[in-house]
Design a protein around this motif. Structure first.
Motif, PDB file in Angstrom:
ATOM      1  N   SER A  84      23.318  52.545  33.061  1.00  0.00           N
ATOM      2  CA  SER A  84      24.371  51.950  33.899  1.00  0.00           C
ATOM      3  C   SER A  84      24.910  51.255  33.022  1.00  0.00           C
ATOM      4  O   SER A  84      25.316  50.237  33.154  1.00  0.00           O
ATOM      5  CB  SER A  84      23.726  51.069  35.406  1.00  0.00           C
ATOM      6  OG  SER A  84      22.749  50.547  34.561  1.00  0.00           O
ATOM      7  N   ASP A  85      23.970  51.116  31.865  1.00  0.00           N
ATOM      8  CA  ASP A  85      24.819  49.931  30.815  1.00  0.00           C
ATOM      9  C   ASP A  85      24.994  50.182  29.345  1.00  0.00           C
ATOM     10  O   ASP A  85      24.702  51.775  28.949  1.00  0.00           O
ATOM     11  CB  ASP A  85      24.247  48.340  30.577  1.00  0.00           C
ATOM     12  CG  ASP A  85      23.094  48.455  29.438  1.00  0.00           C
ATOM     13  OD1 ASP A  85      21.926  48.864  30.624  1.00  0.00           O
ATOM     14  OD2 ASP A  85      23.257  49.901  28.265  1.00  0.00           O
ATOM     15  N   PRO A  86      26.165  49.671  28.383  1.00  0.00           N
ATOM     16  CA  PRO A  86      26.626  50.603  27.214  1.00  0.00           C
ATOM     17  C   PRO A  86      25.657  50.881  26.064  1.00  0.00           C
ATOM     18  O   PRO A  86      26.334  51.330  24.845  1.00  0.00           O
ATOM     19  CB  PRO A  86      27.823  49.948  26.938  1.00  0.00           C
ATOM     20  CG  PRO A  86      28.653  48.995  28.349  1.00  0.00           C
ATOM     21  CD  PRO A  86      27.126  48.650  28.450  1.00  0.00           C
ATOM     22  N   VAL A  87      24.467  49.877  26.743  1.00  0.00           N
ATOM     23  CA  VAL A  87      23.237  49.408  25.190  1.00  0.00           C
ATOM     24  C   VAL A  87      23.801  51.004  24.500  1.00  0.00           C
ATOM     25  O   VAL A  87      23.371  51.087  23.527  1.00  0.00           O
ATOM     26  CB  VAL A  87      22.412  48.445  25.222  1.00  0.00           C
ATOM     27  CG1 VAL A  87      21.923  48.587  23.746  1.00  0.00           C
ATOM     28  CG2 VAL A  87      23.622  47.490  25.740  1.00  0.00           C
ATOM     29  N   LEU A  88      22.552  51.511  25.545  1.00  0.00           N
ATOM     30  CA  LEU A  88      22.112  52.929  25.190  1.00  0.00           C
ATOM     31  C   LEU A  88      23.610  53.909  24.656  1.00  0.00           C
ATOM     32  O   LEU A  88      23.471  54.678  23.673  1.00  0.00           O
ATOM     33  CB  LEU A  88      21.498  54.104  26.155  1.00  0.00           C
ATOM     34  CG  LEU A  88      20.477  54.887  25.730  1.00  0.00           C
ATOM     35  CD1 LEU A  88      19.992  55.049  24.493  1.00  0.00           C
ATOM     36  CD2 LEU A  88      19.494  55.206  26.891  1.00  0.00           C
ATOM     37  N   ARG A  89      24.583  53.813  25.481  1.00  0.00           N
ATOM     38  CA  ARG A  89      25.393  54.880  24.615  1.00  0.00           C
ATOM     39  C   ARG A  89      25.899  54.752  23.438  1.00  0.00           C
ATOM     40  O   ARG A  89      26.268  55.441  22.842  1.00  0.00           O
ATOM     41  CB  ARG A  89      26.540  54.749  25.835  1.00  0.00           C
ATOM     42  CG  ARG A  89      27.782  55.583  25.384  1.00  0.00           C
ATOM     43  CD  ARG A  89      28.702  54.453  25.577  1.00  0.00           C
ATOM     44  NE  ARG A  89      30.028  55.333  25.574  1.00  0.00           N
ATOM     45  CZ  ARG A  89      31.173  55.879  24.578  1.00  0.00           C
ATOM     46  NH1 ARG A  89      30.716  54.775  23.435  1.00  0.00           N
ATOM     47  NH2 ARG A  89      32.218  56.102  24.556  1.00  0.00           N
ATOM     48  N   ASN A  90      26.301  53.247  22.959  1.00  0.00           N
ATOM     49  CA  ASN A  90      26.461  52.599  21.908  1.00  0.00           C
ATOM     50  C   ASN A  90      25.854  53.588  20.862  1.00  0.00           C
ATOM     51  O   ASN A  90      26.010  53.203  19.633  1.00  0.00           O
ATOM     52  CB  ASN A  90      27.330  51.584  21.840  1.00  0.00           C
ATOM     53  CG  ASN A  90      28.328  50.980  22.923  1.00  0.00           C
ATOM     54  OD1 ASN A  90      29.389  51.718  22.833  1.00  0.00           O
ATOM     55  ND2 ASN A  90      28.407  50.097  23.059  1.00  0.00           N
ATOM     56  N   ALA A  91      24.555  53.482  20.715  1.00  0.00           N
ATOM     57  CA  ALA A  91      23.298  53.765  19.655  1.00  0.00           C
ATOM     58  C   ALA A  91      23.474  54.943  19.396  1.00  0.00           C
ATOM     59  O   ALA A  91      23.097  55.653  18.091  1.00  0.00           O
ATOM     60  CB  ALA A  91      22.275  53.096  20.213  1.00  0.00           C
ATOM     61  N   MET A  92      23.842  55.950  20.756  1.00  0.00           N
ATOM     62  CA  MET A  92      23.809  57.611  20.272  1.00  0.00           C
ATOM     63  C   MET A  92      25.421  57.872  20.290  1.00  0.00           C
ATOM     64  O   MET A  92      25.855  58.457  18.245  1.00  0.00           O
ATOM     65  CB  MET A  92      23.702  58.184  21.756  1.00  0.00           C
ATOM     66  CG  MET A  92      24.218  59.403  21.824  1.00  0.00           C
ATOM     67  SD  MET A  92      22.152  60.193  20.813  1.00  0.00           S
ATOM     68  CE  MET A  92      23.532  61.357  19.588  1.00  0.00           C
ATOM     69  N   ARG A 148      33.332  50.669  31.698  1.00  0.00           N
ATOM     70  CA  ARG A 148      32.608  49.073  30.762  1.00  0.00           C
ATOM     71  C   ARG A 148      31.733  49.506  30.778  1.00  0.00           C
ATOM     72  O   ARG A 148      30.921  48.940  31.056  1.00  0.00           O
ATOM     73  CB  ARG A 148      33.745  48.245  31.900  1.00  0.00           C
ATOM     74  CG  ARG A 148      35.227  48.236  31.292  1.00  0.00           C
ATOM     75  CD  ARG A 148      35.465  46.881  32.297  1.00  0.00           C
ATOM     76  NE  ARG A 148      37.059  46.797  32.203  1.00  0.00           N
ATOM     77  CZ  ARG A 148      37.848  45.898  31.469  1.00  0.00           C
ATOM     78  NH1 ARG A 148      36.569  45.668  31.033  1.00  0.00           N
ATOM     79  NH2 ARG A 148      39.199  45.956  31.229  1.00  0.00           N
ATOM     80  N   SER A 149      30.815  50.247  31.583  1.00  0.00           N
ATOM     81  CA  SER A 149      29.622  50.902  31.185  1.00  0.00           C
ATOM     82  C   SER A 149      29.378  51.683  30.073  1.00  0.00           C
ATOM     83  O   SER A 149      28.068  52.471  30.509  1.00  0.00           O
ATOM     84  CB  SER A 149      29.094  51.061  32.798  1.00  0.00           C
ATOM     85  OG  SER A 149      29.140  50.032  33.668  1.00  0.00           O
ATOM     86  N   GLY A 150      29.920  52.474  30.005  1.00  0.00           N
ATOM     87  CA  GLY A 150      30.184  53.120  28.608  1.00  0.00           C
ATOM     88  C   GLY A 150      30.075  54.888  29.236  1.00  0.00           C
ATOM     89  O   GLY A 150      30.217  55.930  28.218  1.00  0.00           O
ATOM     90  N   ILE A 151      30.714  55.031  30.374  1.00  0.00           N
ATOM     91  CA  ILE A 151      31.265  56.281  30.959  1.00  0.00           C
ATOM     92  C   ILE A 151      32.168  56.965  30.745  1.00  0.00           C
ATOM     93  O   ILE A 151      34.033  56.142  30.848  1.00  0.00           O
ATOM     94  CB  ILE A 151      30.963  56.900  32.507  1.00  0.00           C
ATOM     95  CG1 ILE A 151      29.530  56.985  32.366  1.00  0.00           C
ATOM     96  CG2 ILE A 151      31.691  58.120  32.936  1.00  0.00           C
ATOM     97  CD1 ILE A 151      29.136  57.505  32.256  1.00  0.00           C
TER      98      ILE A 151
END
Ligand code: GLC
Length: 724
Positions: A84-92, A148-151
């Protein structure tokens, strides 16, 4: 001279300056040029990987591969992102952009169905608001929270026409009518995508489940569906065409077997209809593991054959069956699947990624949660949608509650916050929601409000304290209903009745001799024939989301005049299912062809909903000379004959009583409009009938026809007969 120089300068700006970067990375080039340039650079292995979707950010489900970034291939096309936040998404995303040869961004999908963090009324309830503009606004708020949460991509709207409330997924769509599913689906698409797909306030929409999933036999999920071609076109495909025309950029292929050819291997629906007839150029993702399930359905003997069938039919991306990543390369190598088929699938995936601007902006800004969630305008929309979607099914005058000093609040849904969120609650949490009890306490500050649960949601418990409280009270508010996970995916039930214990609690409270207002919180129509005689009033709240309590309390007090109307029929009994308003006619009338043991009428029909005021419909009139050759208008004046202002939804139906191409339903909803009518005032409602849109029908080949002859237009209890 100046003009010449200026022209030259403008021309220079238009010429794509060679930036040394490959063409596909040049945002000034046309989308198709970028797609073709990138495709031309890709190896077969890279193309295949673009056609696969895994998961990221969750490992508590046996079906999910909850992997952290390092273990997912950098060349992967997409993941379902459970964070539910962009951090892990941005890492991927960083891994994809920097560790793959061509730096193709991933697209991150998720089931943001009726809210990402701010949870709103469930879709079936939304349809009962008859306010598509409000649903569009809700989807826009929801898109902002999700993007804004990575979706980048939501697997919504679900627009499966559903007429069997034993099927738990009836909660996720917009009810039994094709037009209503189309209108609310298109509003959702505009809400999700309206800010522009490159915007941080938009996500790509995904129409699902394509197609006919709601026709699941006997209301059991994932099973066979028998759908004739005329029904396929006029009922199940109908909302999809409206939503493709609204600009949806993706669809999800369905699990169900469509009269012998499963939805995820159905060349007719996926290619001949969607691509050839409708010209859709976006992407189709399979439902979860639906490619592999072709084996269970007896359509393919193994996953290799299933992969060949799905990609050939038109499923571009394989969600989680690991068929495409395992077999597509060899299928192309062996010639079983032409490279051109894979190329076309890759084009569709890349096209959506370019449209989302992911090549230029692959990362999501990492904003604090309080900047992303629960914005005031989102909360206001949640309240308004809850209020406008609740349906007053019965009222003997007990509502609105006035001049009482003792209110007993009872029932398993009274002091319950989690179950108000409904299924597919995404990142919503019970702590975000307001319990009905709290709302009632706030709404009636001068009354004494006391609470007893009476029984749990399964109907278990000792009623005595609740009965005692009822005796003490002036009025009882009894909050009954379902748990949030009693509807949604894989939640089929043989009976749509509430647990018997809940009904017994009502009986016990009624015996205390005080008026009882029953509120219902549920994800499907319920069997209420034993509840109806005992309740002084029945208010359907559906699963109203985090701000349902204020809406419910406002209706109880009369601060809010209820305006919801049913978008799905409430049967008198489970035994009547399927029962819906737009049925075909019978060869027998009167006492033939009806049940001998119970009524054949529903308890509450499609379109039913009470108000605290009354509305009187005048005689509808045609404006001008109606004909099949051109649009014409029909008007009706509606007067608020009561003492309270009220919102009224006028439903316009047509009927073509005699049709030689194929028989048509008794009546078909073709337009609706909701307006506020002040007490004592009148409003004129206008249906602009376009014969080329509203009077015709589709034959089994999807050809639209409009027959000359008799037509009827129904509005309120009025009927205009036309000879066109
Ligand atoms: C599920 C559902 C579908 C959902 C998908 C991803 O099986 O059928 O509606 O979008 O998987 O979660």
């Amino acid at each position: 001279m100046k003009k010449f120089l200026l022209t030259g300068l403008i021309a220079l700006c238009l010429v794509p300056v060679s930036t040394g970067k490959p063409a596909y990375k040049n945002p000034r080039l046309p989308e198709e040029k970028r797609v073709e340039d990138l495709l031309s650079r890709m190896t077969l292995a890279e193309k295949v990987m673009q056609l696969n979707q895994y998961t990221l950010g969750r490992n508590d489900n046996v079906n999910n591969i909850g992997e952290v970034v390092g273990k997912l291939p950098a060349e992967l096309g997409s993941v379902i992102y459970f964070g539910s936040d962009p951090v892990l998404r941005n890492a991927m995303q960083k891994r994809a952009m920097e560790e793959s040869r061509l730096g193709i961004p991933l697209i991150f999908g998720y089931d943001d169905i009726h809210g990402f963090k701010t949870v709103y009324q469930i879709s079936l309830g939304q349809a009962c608001s008859w306010n598509p503009a409000l649903v569009e606004k809700m989807c826009a708020h929801s898109a902002r929270e999700a993007r804004r949460s990575g979706i980048d991509w939501t697997f919504s709207p679900m627009i499966d026409v559903a007429r069997d409330p034993r099927w738990g997924r009836v909660a996720e769509g917009y009810g039994e009518d094709p037009y209503v599913n189309g209108v609310f689906g298109a509003a959702s698409v505009r809400g999700y995508q309206g800010a522009g797909l490159r915007s941080l306030d938009a996500v790509a929409a995904c129409l699902k489940h394509y197609v006919g999933y709601g026709a699941s036999e006997a209301g059991r999920d994932y099973v066979y569906t028998e759908i004739s071609r005329p029904t396929l076109w006029n009922v199940y495909l109908y909302p999809y065409k409206m939503c493709v025309d609204a600009g949806a950029v993706s669809l999800m292929s369905s699990f169900n077997d469509i009269s012998g050819v499963p939805g995820s291997a159905n060349h007719y629906t996926l290619s001949e209809v969607l691509r050839d007839a409708w010209g859709f150029d976006g992407l189709v993702v399979s439902d979860w593991d639906a490619v592999r399930q072709l084996i269970n359905q007896g359509y393919c003997k193994d996953l290799e054959e299933a992969s060949e069938a799905a990609i050939t039919a038109g499923v571009d991306m394989d969600m989680m069956s690991h068929g495409y990543d395992t077999y597509l390369g060899d299928l192309v190598g062996s010639g079983k699947v032409p490279l051109s088929v894979v190329d076309e699938a890759v084009r569709r995936v890349l096209r959506v990624k370019f449209r989302l601007g992911l090549f230029e902006n692959p990362y999501t800004p990492e904003e604090a949660p309080e900047k992303r969630f629960f914005l005031p305008e989102a909360l206001e929309t949640a309240s308004q949608l809850a209020a406008e979607s609740m349906v007053l099914l019965k009222n003997d005058g007990v509502l609105p509650v006035k001049d009482v000093s003792r209110i007993a609040v009872v029932g398993p849904l009274a002091n319950n916050r989690l179950d108000l969120l409904g299924n597919w609650k995404a990142h919503g949490e019970a702590a975000d929601a307001d319990a009905f009890l709290s709302g009632i306490e706030r709404e009636f500050p001068s009354a004494e409000v006391r609470y007893e649960e009476g029984c749990n949601v399964r109907g278990e418990g000792d009623f005595s304290a609740a009965v005692e409280l009822a005796r003490w009270s002036d009025v009882v508010v009894l909050c009954l209903g379902e748990m949030l996970n009693w509807s949604g995916e894989n939640t089929s039930r043989s009976s749509i009745a509430l647990p018997a214990g809940q009904e017994r609690l009502l009986e016990a409270l009624k015996a205390a001799g005080k008026p009882v207002v029953v509120t219902l919180t549920n994800g499907r129509p319920l069997e209420l024939n034993r509840i109806e005689p005992l309740a002084n009033a029945i208010l359907e709240t559906w699963q109203p989301g985090i701000n349902g309590a204020g809406a419910l309390a406002g209706i109880l007090s009369g601060r809010i005049n209820p305006s919801g109307k049913l978008a799905i029929t409430f049967p008198w009994s489970t035994g009547q299912i399927p029962i819906y308003y737009n049925r075909h006619k019978s060869g027998r009338r009167g006492t033939q062809g009806i049940y001998k043991d119970i009524t054949s009428d529903p308890l509450y029909p499609f379109g039913h909903g009470l108000s605290y005021t009354t509305f009187e419909y005048g005689e509808p009139v045609c404006v001008g000379a109606p004909s099949l050759g051109a649009p014409f208008k029909v008007e009706v004046k509606v007067t608020n004959t009561g003492a309270a202002d009220g919102l009224e939804t006028v439903l316009w139906y047509i009927s073509d009583p005699y049709c030689r191409v194929v028989t048509r339903p008794e009546k078909e909803l073709k337009y609706f409009e909701k307006k506020l009518i002040k007490a004592g005032a009148s409003e004129t409602f206008v249906f602009e009938v376009d014969p080329a849109r509203d009077l015709g029908y589709l034959d089994g080949a999807g050809r639209y026809f409009v027959e000359a002859g008799e037509y009827h237009i129904f509005v309120g209890d009025k009927d205009i007969k036309l000879q066109l």
